[in-house]
Design an enzyme around this catalytic site. Structure first.
Site, PDB file in Angstrom:
ATOM      1  CE1 TYR A 144      38.848  30.024  38.561  1.00 45.29           C
ATOM      2  CE2 TYR A 144      39.272  29.892  36.198  1.00 45.29           C
ATOM      3  CZ  TYR A 144      38.744  30.570  37.281  1.00 45.29           C
ATOM      4  OH  TYR A 144      38.114  31.782  37.105  1.00 45.29           O
ATOM      5  N   GLY A 147      36.524  22.422  37.929  1.00 42.36           N
ATOM      6  CA  GLY A 147      35.686  22.840  39.065  1.00 42.36           C
ATOM      7  C   GLY A 147      34.557  23.733  38.581  1.00 42.36           C
ATOM      8  CG  ASN A 189      52.253  39.621  37.159  1.00 38.96           C
ATOM      9  OD1 ASN A 189      51.911  39.808  38.333  1.00 38.96           O
ATOM     10  ND2 ASN A 189      52.738  38.471  36.742  1.00 38.96           N
ATOM     11  N   GLY A 206      54.672  35.745  23.561  1.00 39.14           N
ATOM     12  CA  GLY A 206      53.795  36.920  23.627  1.00 39.14           C
ATOM     13  C   GLY A 206      52.780  37.011  22.501  1.00 39.14           C
ATOM     14  CB  THR A 209      44.972  36.721  21.592  1.00 38.32           C
ATOM     15  OG1 THR A 209      44.078  35.607  21.482  1.00 38.32           O
ATOM     16  CG2 THR A 209      45.849  36.823  20.370  1.00 38.32           C
ATOM     17  NE  ARG A 276      40.301  32.523  27.921  1.00 42.25           N
ATOM     18  CZ  ARG A 276      41.047  32.388  29.021  1.00 42.25           C
ATOM     19  NH1 ARG A 276      41.405  33.445  29.710  1.00 42.25           N
ATOM     20  NH2 ARG A 276      41.438  31.207  29.422  1.00 42.25           N
TER      21      ARG A 276
HETATM   22  P1  NAD Z   1      39.433  37.224  43.435  1.00 42.92           P
HETATM   23  O1  NAD Z   1      40.414  36.167  43.756  1.00 42.92           O
HETATM   24  O2  NAD Z   1      39.836  38.652  43.624  1.00 42.92           O
HETATM   25  O3  NAD Z   1      38.069  37.002  44.218  1.00 42.92           O
HETATM   26  C1  NAD Z   1      37.634  35.758  44.688  1.00 42.92           C
HETATM   27  C2  NAD Z   1      37.117  35.944  46.101  1.00 42.92           C
HETATM   28  O4  NAD Z   1      36.626  34.677  46.590  1.00 42.92           O
HETATM   29  C3  NAD Z   1      38.216  36.391  47.066  1.00 42.92           C
HETATM   30  O5  NAD Z   1      37.755  37.466  47.851  1.00 42.92           O
HETATM   31  C4  NAD Z   1      38.475  35.144  47.923  1.00 42.92           C
HETATM   32  O6  NAD Z   1      38.959  35.450  49.211  1.00 42.92           O
HETATM   33  C5  NAD Z   1      37.104  34.489  47.908  1.00 42.92           C
HETATM   34  N1  NAD Z   1      37.142  33.039  48.182  1.00 42.92           N
HETATM   35  C6  NAD Z   1      37.962  32.119  47.619  1.00 42.92           C
HETATM   36  N2  NAD Z   1      37.696  30.901  48.123  1.00 42.92           N
HETATM   37  C7  NAD Z   1      36.669  31.062  49.003  1.00 42.92           C
HETATM   38  C8  NAD Z   1      35.949  30.166  49.847  1.00 42.92           C
HETATM   39  N3  NAD Z   1      36.227  28.856  49.896  1.00 42.92           N
HETATM   40  N4  NAD Z   1      34.968  30.673  50.646  1.00 42.92           N
HETATM   41  C9  NAD Z   1      34.682  32.004  50.633  1.00 42.92           C
HETATM   42  N5  NAD Z   1      35.345  32.895  49.859  1.00 42.92           N
HETATM   43  C10 NAD Z   1      36.319  32.423  49.048  1.00 42.92           C
HETATM   44  O7  NAD Z   1      38.992  36.969  41.912  1.00 42.92           O
HETATM   45  P2  NAD Z   1      38.023  37.787  40.958  1.00 42.92           P
HETATM   46  O8  NAD Z   1      38.788  38.119  39.753  1.00 42.92           O
HETATM   47  O9  NAD Z   1      37.311  38.844  41.700  1.00 42.92           O
HETATM   48  O10 NAD Z   1      36.990  36.642  40.551  1.00 42.92           O
HETATM   49  C11 NAD Z   1      35.693  36.557  41.106  1.00 42.92           C
HETATM   50  C12 NAD Z   1      34.934  35.426  40.415  1.00 42.92           C
HETATM   51  O11 NAD Z   1      34.842  35.692  39.013  1.00 42.92           O
HETATM   52  C13 NAD Z   1      35.601  34.058  40.562  1.00 42.92           C
HETATM   53  O12 NAD Z   1      34.613  33.091  40.758  1.00 42.92           O
HETATM   54  C14 NAD Z   1      36.283  33.862  39.229  1.00 42.92           C
HETATM   55  O13 NAD Z   1      36.396  32.501  38.906  1.00 42.92           O
HETATM   56  C15 NAD Z   1      35.333  34.578  38.286  1.00 42.92           C
HETATM   57  N6  NAD Z   1      36.050  35.011  37.074  1.00 42.92           N
HETATM   58  C16 NAD Z   1      36.910  36.071  37.107  1.00 42.92           C
HETATM   59  C17 NAD Z   1      37.592  36.441  35.957  1.00 42.92           C
HETATM   60  C18 NAD Z   1      38.534  37.611  35.911  1.00 42.92           C
HETATM   61  O14 NAD Z   1      39.127  37.869  34.862  1.00 42.92           O
HETATM   62  N7  NAD Z   1      38.705  38.376  36.955  1.00 42.92           N
HETATM   63  C19 NAD Z   1      37.413  35.707  34.771  1.00 42.92           C
HETATM   64  C20 NAD Z   1      36.549  34.622  34.799  1.00 42.92           C
HETATM   65  C21 NAD Z   1      35.861  34.290  35.950  1.00 42.92           C
HETATM   66  N1  UDP Z   2      51.121  36.310  31.309  1.00 45.22           N
HETATM   67  C1  UDP Z   2      52.327  36.888  30.947  1.00 45.22           C
HETATM   68  N2  UDP Z   2      53.070  37.484  31.928  1.00 45.22           N
HETATM   69  C2  UDP Z   2      52.660  37.567  33.212  1.00 45.22           C
HETATM   70  C3  UDP Z   2      51.415  36.996  33.576  1.00 45.22           C
HETATM   71  C4  UDP Z   2      50.673  36.361  32.586  1.00 45.22           C
HETATM   72  O1  UDP Z   2      52.733  36.859  29.784  1.00 45.22           O
HETATM   73  O2  UDP Z   2      53.400  38.146  34.035  1.00 45.22           O
HETATM   74  C5  UDP Z   2      50.317  35.684  30.244  1.00 45.22           C
HETATM   75  C6  UDP Z   2      49.787  34.287  30.569  1.00 45.22           C
HETATM   76  O3  UDP Z   2      50.750  33.321  30.224  1.00 45.22           O
HETATM   77  C7  UDP Z   2      48.540  34.228  29.703  1.00 45.22           C
HETATM   78  C8  UDP Z   2      48.048  35.672  29.677  1.00 45.22           C
HETATM   79  O4  UDP Z   2      49.150  36.477  30.068  1.00 45.22           O
HETATM   80  O5  UDP Z   2      48.892  33.838  28.390  1.00 45.22           O
HETATM   81  C9  UDP Z   2      46.886  35.921  30.627  1.00 45.22           C
HETATM   82  O6  UDP Z   2      47.260  35.420  31.887  1.00 45.22           O
HETATM   83  P1  UDP Z   2      46.373  35.610  33.196  1.00 45.22           P
HETATM   84  O7  UDP Z   2      47.029  34.846  34.287  1.00 45.22           O
HETATM   85  O8  UDP Z   2      46.105  37.057  33.418  1.00 45.22           O
HETATM   86  O9  UDP Z   2      44.956  34.986  32.825  1.00 45.22           O
HETATM   87  P2  UDP Z   2      44.477  33.636  32.110  1.00 45.22           P
HETATM   88  O10 UDP Z   2      45.664  32.884  31.596  1.00 45.22           O
HETATM   89  O11 UDP Z   2      43.750  32.907  33.168  1.00 45.22           O
HETATM   90  O12 UDP Z   2      43.634  34.130  31.010  1.00 45.22           O
END
Ligand code: NAD
Ligand code: UDP
Length: 315
Positions: A144, A147, A189, A206, A209, A276
Site C-alpha cells: 500500500y 504503491g 471495528n 493503545g 495515535t 500520526r
Molecule cells: P474503500 O476501500 O472504501 O474504497 C476504495 C474503492 O476502490 C472501493 O470501492 C473498491 O472496490 C475500489 N477498488 C479497489 N481496487 C480497485 C480496482 N483495481 N479497480 C477499480 N476499483 C477498485 O476505501 P476509502 O477509505 O474510501 O479510500 C478511498 C481512497 O482514499 C483510497 O485510494 C485510499 O487509499 C485513500 N485514503 C483513504 C483514507 C481513509 O482513512 N479512509 C486515508 C488515506 C487515503
Molecule cells: N487498531 C486497533 N484495533 C482495531 C483496529 C485497529 O487498535 O480493532 C489500531 C491499529 O493498530 C492502528 C490504529 O488502530 O494503530 C489505526 O488503524 P487503522 O487500521 O484504522 O488505520 P491505519 O493503521 O492505516 O492508520
C-alpha cells in the site's frame, strides 16, 4: 456542469464524493470493481440520470470523455490491502498509469487520493508535506505505502514530461457513514464491537495515535483542491490535526454508545505507525480549508449509521 470520473466511487469516501458532485450539478461516472466498495453505497444515486456506474478494474485501460478525474480506486484498510498485496500494488501503479494516460489523452485534470501512509512510521511529528517519510519497503504494509508513493512519482512525471494537470492530496485517517462493517479499520471495528457488546480490540498497548477526519470535511477539501488555481499541484495534507490515542478512542466510543463492552489487548501488527498527525498549514493557506467536525460529533453520526447497519444484519 462538468463531466467527472470518480474511480473507487462505490467505496466509503468515493460514495460521499459522488453524492456531493451530483448535488453541485455535475455529471458523474463512477468506476469501481466492487472489491471493497458496494452498490449499496451508491444505490440512492443509481436513479439519477446524471450518474453512471461502470463496473471496471482500473488496472485495465479505460476511455471516457471527462473534464476531471478523482483517482480513489484502491483498498484502504490494512486487512483489505494485505489480502492480495500484489493486486494492491497493481491497482496503485497500473491504476495511476491508466488514469494519467486517460487524463493526458482527453486533457482532463486529475486528482490522486494519496495517503499519510507515504510518511510510514514517521520520525518527524506532526507530519508536513516536505517530510519524505520512513517507509519499510519490504514489510506487510509496503504494498500500500510503496504503491501510493510510486503513484505520486508517476503523477509528477506525467506532470513534468506531459504537462498533465495534476493534484495530489495526502489523506489522513478519515471515517464516517458507508465505511464497510467488516473493514477492519479502528473506528468501524470499535463502533461495531461496542454496539454488539463485544470486546473492544486494542492492538498493542493503545498508546499509538491517529488524527481522525470526518468524511464531509475531507470531501470539501478534495473538491477545493481539485478546483484550485495557479498551477497548485500539492501534495497537500488533508486531515484533522486533533490527535488521540487508541485507548482514548476506545473509551470515547464506549461512552457515546453507552456500551458494556470490555477493552481487550491484542498483538500490534507489524510496522503499525506509532503516531500520526497532519500539519495542515498549506491546506489552510492555499485552499482556505480546515476541518469543522470534531471527533465527538463525527462519531455520533457514524454510530447512528452503524446502528442501522447492525440492526439490519441482525434481522
Ligand atoms: P474503500 O476501500 O472504501 O474504497 C476504495 C474503492 O476502490 C472501493 O470501492 C473498491 O472496490 C475500489 N477498488 C479497489 N481496487 C480497485 C480496482 N483495481 N479497480 C477499480 N476499483 C477498485 O476505501 P476509502 O477509505 O474510501 O479510500 C478511498 C481512497 O482514499 C483510497 O485510494 C485510499 O487509499 C485513500 N485514503 C483513504 C483514507 C481513509 O482513512 N479512509 C486515508 C488515506 C487515503
Ligand atoms: N487498531 C486497533 N484495533 C482495531 C483496529 C485497529 O487498535 O480493532 C489500531 C491499529 O493498530 C492502528 C490504529 O488502530 O494503530 C489505526 O488503524 P487503522 O487500521 O484504522 O488505520 P491505519 O493503521 O492505516 O492508520
Amino acid at each position: 456542469m462538468k463531466q467527472i470520473l470518480v474511480t473507487g466511487g462505490a467505496g466509503f469516501i468515493g460514495s460521499h464524493l459522488c453524492s456531493r458532485l451530483l448535488k453541485e450539478g455535475n455529471d458523474v461516472i463512477c468506476v469501481d470493481n466492487l472489491f471493497t466498495g458496494s452498490k449499496r453505497n451508491i444505490e440512492k444515486l443509481l436513479n439519477n440520470h446524471h450518474f453512471e456506474f461502470l463496473r471496471h478494474d482500473v488496472t485495465k485501460e479505460l476511455l471516457v470523455e471527462v473534464d476531471q478525474i478523482y483517482n480513489l480506486a484502491c483498498p484502504a484498510s490494512p486487512v483489505h490491502y494485505q489480502y492480495n498485496p500484489v493486486k494492491t500494488m497493481k491497482t496503485s501503479v497500473m491504476g495511476a498509469i491508466n488514469m494519467l494516460g486517460l487524463a493526458k489523452r482527453v486533457k482532463a485534470r486529475i486528482l490522486q487520493a494519496s495517503t499519510s501512509e507515504i510518511y510510514g512510521n514517521p520520525n518527524v511529528h506532526p507530519q508536513h508535506e516536505e517530510y519524505w517519510g520512513n517507509v519499510n519497503p519490504i514489510g506487510i504494509r509496503s504494498c500500500y505505502d510503496e504503491g501510493k508513493r510510486a503513484a505520486e512519482t508517476l503523477f509528477f512525471d506525467y506532470y513534468r514530461q506531459n504537462n498533465v494537470d495534476i493534484k495530489i492530496i495526502r489523506i489522513f485517517n478519515t471515517y464516517g457513514p458507508n465505511m464497510s462493517i467488516d473493514d477492519g479499520r479502528v473506528i468501524s471495528n470499535f463502533i461495531v464491537q461496542a454496539l454488539k457488546g463485544e470486546d473492544i480490540t486494542i492492538y498493542g498497548n493503545g498508546t499509538q495515535t491517529r488524527s481522525f477526519c470526518y468524511v464531509d470535511d475531507l470531501v470539501e477539501g478534495m473538491i477545493r483542491m481539485m478546483n484550485s488555481q495557479d498551477g497548485f499541484t500539492g501534495p497537500v495534507n488533508l486531515g484533522n490535526p486533533c490527535e488521540f490515542t487508541m485507548l482514548e478512542l476506545a473509551k470515547k466510543v464506549i461512552s457515546l454508545t453507552k456500551s458494556k463492552s470490555n477493552i481487550v489487548y491484542k498483538p500490534l501488527p507489524q510496522d503499525d505507525p506509532v503516531m500520526r498527525k497532519p500539519v495542515i498549514e498549506i491546506a489552510k493557506k492555499k485552499l482556505h480549508w480546515m476541518p469543522k467536525i470534531g471527533l465527538d460529533e463525527g462519531l455520533k453520526k457514524t454510530i447512528d449509521y452503524f446502528e442501522t447497519v447492525v440492526r439490519n444484519k441482525e434481522q
